[in-house]
Design a protein around this motif. Structure first.
Motif, PDB file in Angstrom:
ATOM      1  N   GLU A 169      90.957  76.425  21.462  1.00  0.00           N
ATOM      2  CA  GLU A 169      90.042  75.568  20.709  1.00  0.00           C
ATOM      3  C   GLU A 169      89.633  74.345  21.537  1.00  0.00           C
ATOM      4  O   GLU A 169      88.468  73.936  21.510  1.00  0.00           O
ATOM      5  CB  GLU A 169      90.696  75.116  19.401  1.00  0.00           C
ATOM      6  CG  GLU A 169      90.985  76.235  18.425  1.00  0.00           C
ATOM      7  CD  GLU A 169      92.387  76.813  18.581  1.00  0.00           C
ATOM      8  OE1 GLU A 169      92.854  77.454  17.626  1.00  0.00           O
ATOM      9  OE2 GLU A 169      92.992  76.639  19.662  1.00  0.00           O
TER      10      GLU A 169
ATOM     11  N   SER B 104      84.419  75.983  12.216  1.00  0.00           N
ATOM     12  CA  SER B 104      85.085  76.373  13.462  1.00  0.00           C
ATOM     13  C   SER B 104      84.796  75.372  14.573  1.00  0.00           C
ATOM     14  O   SER B 104      85.701  75.010  15.343  1.00  0.00           O
ATOM     15  CB  SER B 104      84.620  77.771  13.891  1.00  0.00           C
ATOM     16  OG  SER B 104      85.072  78.759  12.990  1.00  0.00           O
ATOM     17  N   ALA B 105      83.552  74.900  14.668  1.00  0.00           N
ATOM     18  CA  ALA B 105      83.194  73.932  15.708  1.00  0.00           C
ATOM     19  C   ALA B 105      83.923  72.612  15.501  1.00  0.00           C
ATOM     20  O   ALA B 105      84.353  71.969  16.472  1.00  0.00           O
ATOM     21  CB  ALA B 105      81.685  73.718  15.725  1.00  0.00           C
TER      22      ALA B 105
ATOM     23  N   GLU C 120      89.550  74.178  24.752  1.00  0.00           N
ATOM     24  CA  GLU C 120      88.666  74.647  25.830  1.00  0.00           C
ATOM     25  C   GLU C 120      87.221  74.722  25.342  1.00  0.00           C
ATOM     26  O   GLU C 120      86.285  74.408  26.080  1.00  0.00           O
ATOM     27  CB  GLU C 120      89.113  76.027  26.308  1.00  0.00           C
ATOM     28  CG  GLU C 120      90.438  76.053  27.059  1.00  0.00           C
ATOM     29  CD  GLU C 120      90.268  75.779  28.532  1.00  0.00           C
ATOM     30  OE1 GLU C 120      89.173  75.316  28.941  1.00  0.00           O
ATOM     31  OE2 GLU C 120      91.224  76.029  29.287  1.00  0.00           O
ATOM     32  N   ARG C 121      87.036  75.137  24.093  1.00  0.00           N
ATOM     33  CA  ARG C 121      85.687  75.323  23.553  1.00  0.00           C
ATOM     34  C   ARG C 121      85.072  74.022  23.042  1.00  0.00           C
ATOM     35  O   ARG C 121      83.846  73.888  22.998  1.00  0.00           O
ATOM     36  CB  ARG C 121      85.718  76.314  22.385  1.00  0.00           C
ATOM     37  CG  ARG C 121      86.141  77.719  22.739  1.00  0.00           C
ATOM     38  CD  ARG C 121      85.906  78.659  21.569  1.00  0.00           C
ATOM     39  NE  ARG C 121      86.709  78.315  20.391  1.00  0.00           N
ATOM     40  CZ  ARG C 121      87.850  78.896  20.068  1.00  0.00           C
ATOM     41  NH1 ARG C 121      88.350  79.850  20.845  1.00  0.00           N
ATOM     42  NH2 ARG C 121      88.516  78.541  18.970  1.00  0.00           N
ATOM     43  N   GLY C 122      85.916  73.090  22.613  1.00  0.00           N
ATOM     44  CA  GLY C 122      85.433  71.945  21.866  1.00  0.00           C
ATOM     45  C   GLY C 122      84.848  70.825  22.703  1.00  0.00           C
ATOM     46  O   GLY C 122      85.004  70.768  23.923  1.00  0.00           O
TER      47      GLY C 122
ATOM     48  N   ALA D 100      89.973  69.386  21.069  1.00  0.00           N
ATOM     49  CA  ALA D 100      89.592  68.759  22.332  1.00  0.00           C
ATOM     50  C   ALA D 100      89.838  67.259  22.291  1.00  0.00           C
ATOM     51  O   ALA D 100      90.359  66.669  23.255  1.00  0.00           O
ATOM     52  CB  ALA D 100      88.117  69.053  22.635  1.00  0.00           C
TER      53      ALA D 100
ATOM     54  N   ASP E  60      87.446  73.066  16.735  1.00  0.00           N
ATOM     55  CA  ASP E  60      87.454  73.060  18.205  1.00  0.00           C
ATOM     56  C   ASP E  60      87.321  71.640  18.743  1.00  0.00           C
ATOM     57  O   ASP E  60      88.047  71.228  19.661  1.00  0.00           O
ATOM     58  CB  ASP E  60      86.300  73.916  18.738  1.00  0.00           C
ATOM     59  CG  ASP E  60      86.498  75.404  18.492  1.00  0.00           C
ATOM     60  OD1 ASP E  60      87.611  75.812  18.099  1.00  0.00           O
ATOM     61  OD2 ASP E  60      85.527  76.166  18.705  1.00  0.00           O
ATOM     62  N   ASP E  61      86.394  70.879  18.176  1.00  0.00           N
ATOM     63  CA  ASP E  61      86.184  69.502  18.633  1.00  0.00           C
ATOM     64  C   ASP E  61      87.414  68.642  18.369  1.00  0.00           C
ATOM     65  O   ASP E  61      87.768  67.776  19.195  1.00  0.00           O
ATOM     66  CB  ASP E  61      84.975  68.883  17.938  1.00  0.00           C
ATOM     67  CG  ASP E  61      83.652  69.479  18.389  1.00  0.00           C
ATOM     68  OD1 ASP E  61      83.654  70.321  19.308  1.00  0.00           O
ATOM     69  OD2 ASP E  61      82.611  69.106  17.809  1.00  0.00           O
TER      70      ASP E  61
END
Length: 220
Positions: free
Chosen positions: A31, A64-65, A33-35, A72, A68-69
């Motif tokens: 998460e 989901s975003a 990594e994506r955020g 991060a 993820d954020d």
């Protein structure tokens, strides 16, 4: 919630993700990594002092975003837990990447969390130092129970029961407090609260600078 300085995720040998044991897990959760990194709110901002709204829509890209954020942002801020209102979103959601006192690393998220604590006759209160990413640079001793169970949902609406002991139990209590508009400062005496605010005023610029350096190192 801040990470204990003497603990490192890189040395954890056992990991539970969303309450389930896994054989291996990366130091940086997928998460994170994506955020994208968001600004962390600071005590005194209104969003931190009111109860958060229940999440009613599940399985959405937006939810989901946000998770993820939050991962991060928590990673860049060296956190063990982070609630949604700490990134300015008043939803009942928190994420965590926190060790317990047995060296087990716990990673996951919990939505619409409610907390079950032991009965008063069986609970044990432990005073331990606690920090908060929204009270940057300050740590104070806060009494918490040494066991806690948090119940809620995952991002797809599936029920979750997350059990914690030791430092992870502290994390679950700390983050659930945020969802109801409280920080650990609310559990301190007036004198200790002033001490924590003084620590924050002295240290917050250095903390912000360290976060910026870490974010830059990740290209965020």
């Amino acid at each position: 919630m801040s990470v204990r300085q003497e603990r490192s995720r890189s040395v954890d040998r056992r990991v539970r993700v969303q309450g389930h044991p896994v054989d291996a897990y990366p130091a940086l959760p997928p998460e994170a990594e994506r955020g994208s990194v968001r600004r962390v709110t600071v005590v005194g901002e209104e969003v931190l002092s009111r109860p958060c709204r229940e999440v009613t829509e599940f399985g959405t890209p937006e939810l989901s975003a946000l998770i993820d954020d939050m991962f991060a942002t928590m990673y860049v801020a060296d956190g063990a837990g982070l609630a949604a209102n700490q990134v300015g979103v008043d939803l009942r959601l928190f994420v965590y990447d926190c060790p317990d006192d047995e060296g087990i690393r716990h990673v996951g998220h919990l939505i619409n969390a409610v907390l079950d604590l032991p009965d008063p006759g069986s609970r044990r209160l432990v005073d331990d130092f606690e920090g908060c990413l929204s009270v940057p640079g300050a740590t104070m001793a806060v009494p918490r129970t040494d066991r806690a169970v948090a119940r809620g949902l995952d991002k797809d609406g599936n029920p979750l029961v997350i059990e914690g002991t030791g430092y992870f139990a502290r994390c679950l209590q700390h983050e659930t407090d945020h969802l109801f508009g409280h920080t650990y400062l609310d559990r301190l005496s007036k004198r200790d609260r002033k001490d924590a605010v003084r620590q924050m005023e002295d240290c917050q610029q250095d903390v912000f600078a360290q976060r910026a350096i870490k974010a830059a190192s990740l290209g965020r």
